[in-house]
Scaffold this motif. Structure first.
Motif, short mmCIF file in Angstrom:
data_model
loop_
_atom_site.label_atom_id
_atom_site.label_comp_id
_atom_site.label_asym_id
_atom_site.label_seq_id
_atom_site.Cartn_x
_atom_site.Cartn_y
_atom_site.Cartn_z
N THR A 107 -2.72 18.94 1.16
CA THR A 107 -1.64 19.68 1.82
C THR A 107 -0.98 18.84 2.90
O THR A 107 0.25 18.76 2.98
N GLU A 108 -1.79 18.19 3.73
CA GLU A 108 -1.15 17.44 4.82
C GLU A 108 -0.43 16.20 4.28
O GLU A 108 0.60 15.81 4.83
N VAL A 109 -0.95 15.61 3.22
CA VAL A 109 -0.26 14.46 2.63
C VAL A 109 1.09 14.89 2.07
O VAL A 109 2.12 14.26 2.32
N GLN A 110 1.09 15.99 1.33
CA GLN A 110 2.35 16.45 0.73
C GLN A 110 3.37 16.85 1.80
O GLN A 110 4.56 16.59 1.67
N THR A 111 2.88 17.46 2.85
CA THR A 111 3.78 17.83 3.96
C THR A 111 4.34 16.58 4.62
O THR A 111 5.55 16.48 4.87
N ALA A 112 3.47 15.62 4.87
CA ALA A 112 3.91 14.38 5.54
C ALA A 112 4.94 13.64 4.68
O ALA A 112 5.88 13.03 5.20
N GLN A 113 4.77 13.69 3.36
CA GLN A 113 5.70 12.99 2.48
C GLN A 113 7.13 13.53 2.60
O GLN A 113 8.08 12.84 2.26
N GLN A 114 7.24 14.74 3.11
CA GLN A 114 8.58 15.30 3.32
C GLN A 114 9.19 14.79 4.62
O GLN A 114 10.34 15.09 4.93
N HIS A 115 8.38 14.06 5.40
CA HIS A 115 8.86 13.58 6.70
C HIS A 115 8.58 12.09 6.87
O HIS A 115 7.84 11.68 7.76
N ASN A 116 9.16 11.32 5.99
CA ASN A 116 9.00 9.87 6.03
C ASN A 116 9.69 9.31 7.27
O ASN A 116 10.47 10.02 7.93
N TYR A 117 9.39 8.07 7.62
CA TYR A 117 9.98 7.46 8.82
C TYR A 117 9.98 5.94 8.69
O TYR A 117 9.37 5.40 7.77
N VAL A 118 10.67 5.31 9.62
CA VAL A 118 10.73 3.85 9.67
C VAL A 118 9.90 3.40 10.86
O VAL A 118 10.33 3.50 12.01
N ARG A 119 8.70 2.92 10.61
CA ARG A 119 7.82 2.45 11.67
C ARG A 119 7.89 0.94 11.71
O ARG A 119 7.42 0.27 10.78
N VAL A 120 8.46 0.39 12.75
CA VAL A 120 8.67 -1.05 12.83
C VAL A 120 7.39 -1.76 13.28
O VAL A 120 6.80 -1.39 14.29
N LEU A 121 6.98 -2.76 12.51
CA LEU A 121 5.78 -3.53 12.87
C LEU A 121 6.13 -4.90 13.47
O LEU A 121 5.37 -5.44 14.25
N GLY A 122 7.30 -5.44 13.08
CA GLY A 122 7.66 -6.74 13.62
C GLY A 122 9.02 -7.20 13.14
O GLY A 122 9.55 -6.68 12.15
N PHE A 123 9.60 -8.17 13.84
CA PHE A 123 10.89 -8.71 13.44
C PHE A 123 11.13 -10.04 14.14
O PHE A 123 10.47 -10.38 15.11
N ASN A 124 12.09 -10.79 13.60
CA ASN A 124 12.61 -11.96 14.31
C ASN A 124 14.01 -11.58 14.81
O ASN A 124 14.41 -10.42 14.73
N LYS A 125 14.74 -12.56 15.31
CA LYS A 125 16.06 -12.24 15.87
C LYS A 125 16.99 -11.63 14.83
O LYS A 125 17.76 -10.71 15.12
N THR A 126 16.91 -12.14 13.60
CA THR A 126 17.74 -11.60 12.52
C THR A 126 17.38 -10.14 12.25
O THR A 126 18.26 -9.27 12.13
#
Lengths: 380, 380
Positions: B303-322
């Protein structure tokens, strides 16, 4: 044959317990001594230092004739429920008397009891302030307050005995340790508190301990793995981290709102002691928090504990020839089920909570606590 | 700026992944490369050998411009859900294309897709026989069967892309390992499978590995703690022992009746491998069982997995200047929430499952996976 009962934890068995046993036999002249002993999880919400089989062996070596287990759903409970479980088992076994140690054995417990409200409704559900409420009622009507743990427990034996038809003659005796919480072994003394002995054992202060315990206890403390809360901390932390708030809320003895505090504190706690210190507040005693931690670790819900309490049983851990003969004598009249080994059906149903409690203990202890175990026959 | 997306696990990052990245850039001419990478728990139901921060660092060092996390509720799922989570994130980030490796990139995936039933109803719920059912439908209408893991995953990208409005141009390329399950590193080869590399790393066969991974990966494998299932086995066993049948039944991807088998087998299993071997039957694939074990360990309910799948997100882990510039460019049009650090509110709600998954990983790994972590800025 007539039997005298004792309700114990033997964590570990020491000279005070030997004295208790000898006095119980002397005072009653019973043919058989029966000990109802907590299994691997104890009333203060902690694991037993030595497992239940080692402690059964020590009890038999000390002269106990029959050892039965106080199930985990009574062993890890406040005094009035702990007492109820033990008294029910001794009553079912047809004991004539129960001898218990108290700080003030001269108290007229039976008389005090008459001072309490007749309905007992106030004491049907445990809560943090059980002792407080109860003492308030007592104080109001008698002027007496029970501040000592064993006086209080003794009083609870009277309440429980009344509940089960007053089958047991209750005999208080003087405890041989001035203060149960006395946390040092005193020089030139042959008695010390369990707390002091456990602390000394963990420091391997064998010479101190040797004066206050039977030789057999010393040997077991020296050679067996000793279980304490820090051993189970990784599992408890993991459990509090991963269980939902709803699950955590359902654990036995959890207070409203405490589930958030426990879960949140567990996230960053660095040890069991750290968790307890940080979760502690005026609202909850340390013992209460430890019992809640035990319920969380064993995933014992309030519902399953209360249901199990309606189905008590006599689980035999060990006996000598006298205990065996006594058991043979009474087994046809037993008013509770008698279990001597764990079958698959019992593991999944009747003994499920004890089995689960034993399996968790076993994760650290390494010795099977239920599967393949038969009652210890003494001498072997 | 235009971006190309890749969906990866990097467990660990090897030469095949470098090739994939280079080809993605070459083929698309994109200004920015974006990798959606599984966190600490992977699609085959196992912990990542190196934690997500180490793997992010390696990705950035390899030339990826932006790394975002595929949340645990998509990362530990069957191919069609894993694909859906990744495609949704890349679409939200405004990527123009998704380049993926396949065993048979020459397949006309788009054409194959048209052969499937239009309703997609059959594929809305995963189950053990998803791949089988799907291949049956495909076989019936086209004569083609997708037997290779990455062909299948590629196909799922097409399905997911359709679901999110075909915003991505999908570009299959040839994988540089003949067989994903090839479990040996071959001499004089610069490519090897992840499976072969992980096995070699656990045996500390560094000289073999050095030929098939970037130098940075080798250094991390040599110096970081490597997490595998045996590390988590004590927690999993404890959990399966103490959780009720009802709780166990509710874990994500559990099959009807499997909860009994898992609980019963866990009682006597001596290791994670032993549990898997003994729980295995024709009805369940090994991967399915591992995913169920992951859900049990993390106490993830369906249940919690299916609920969470309805609320996806962009979690940033890292980047360079680009990557940073790209993120700046698109962040106002993002169709999913953007998270760069974990607040208390996110820990308890939006990111609760990733946080929990990270905390369990941390019990073994020892490094904070979410608290106090900010996206890695490359170069540091």
């Amino acid at each position: 044959m007539q039997a005298v009962g004792l309700i114990t934890e033997y964590n570990p068995l020491h000279n005070g317990h030997l004295y208790h046993l000898q006095r119980a036999k002397q005072l009653t002249g019973a043919d058989c001594s029966i000990v109802v002993m907590s299994g691997n999880w104890l009333q203060r919400g902690e694991p037993a230092l030595l497992d239940k089989w080692t402690r059964t062996q020590l009890a038999l070596a000390a002269g106990v004739d029959l050892v039965v287990e106080l199930p985990v759903f009574y062993a890890t409970q406040p005094a009035h429920l702990f007492a109820r479980g033990g008294v029910e088992i001794l009553t079912a076994l047809g004991c004539q008397s129960l001898v218990f140690g108290a700080e003030h054995p001269e108290l007229d417990f039976a008389q005090l009891m008459t001072a309490l409200p007749k309905t007992q409704a106030a004491f049907k559900h445990y809560n943090a302030t059980y002792a407080t409420q109860f003492n308030a009622a007592l104080q109001q009507t008698t002027g007496v307050t029970l501040t000592k743990a064993n006086d209080m427990l003794g009083f609870c034996y009277y309440l429980a005995n009344q509940q089960f038809g007053n089958q047991l003659k209750l005999i208080p005796i003087q405890r041989q340790v001035a203060d149960h919480h006395d946390d040092q072994i005193q020089a030139h003394q042959s008695f010390a508190s369990g707390t002091a002995i456990r602390a000394a054992a963990l420091q391997q202060a064998w010479s101190q301990i040797s004066a206050v315990v039977p030789a057999a206890t010393l040997t077991q403390l020296k050679t067996q793995r000793l279980q304490t809360w820090p051993d189970f901390w990784p599992y408890l932390q993991y459990q509090l981290m991963t269980a939902s708030v709803t699950q955590t809320h359902d654990y036995d003895q959890m207070a409203e709102g405490l589930e958030y505090r426990m879960k949140e504190t567990a996230q960053s706690a660095t040890s069991f002691a750290d968790l307890m210190t940080r979760a502690k507040s005026k609202r909850y005693t340390y013992t209460r928090l430890q019992r809640v931690a035990t319920a969380a670790l064993l995933q014992l819900t309030a519902t399953e504990v209360q249901t199990a309490q309606q189905h008590n049983y006599v689980r035999v851990l060990g006996f000598n020839k006298t205990g065996q003969a006594y058991l043979h004598q009474v087994k046809k009249q037993l008013t509770l089920p008698l279990y001597t080994k764990i079958t698959k059906d019992l593991r999944l149903h009747g003994l499920a909570l004890d089995y689960r409690a034993g399996r968790v203990y076993e994760l650290v202890n390494g010795h099977s606590q239920d599967l393949y175990r038969r009652p210890i026959m003494f001498p072997r």
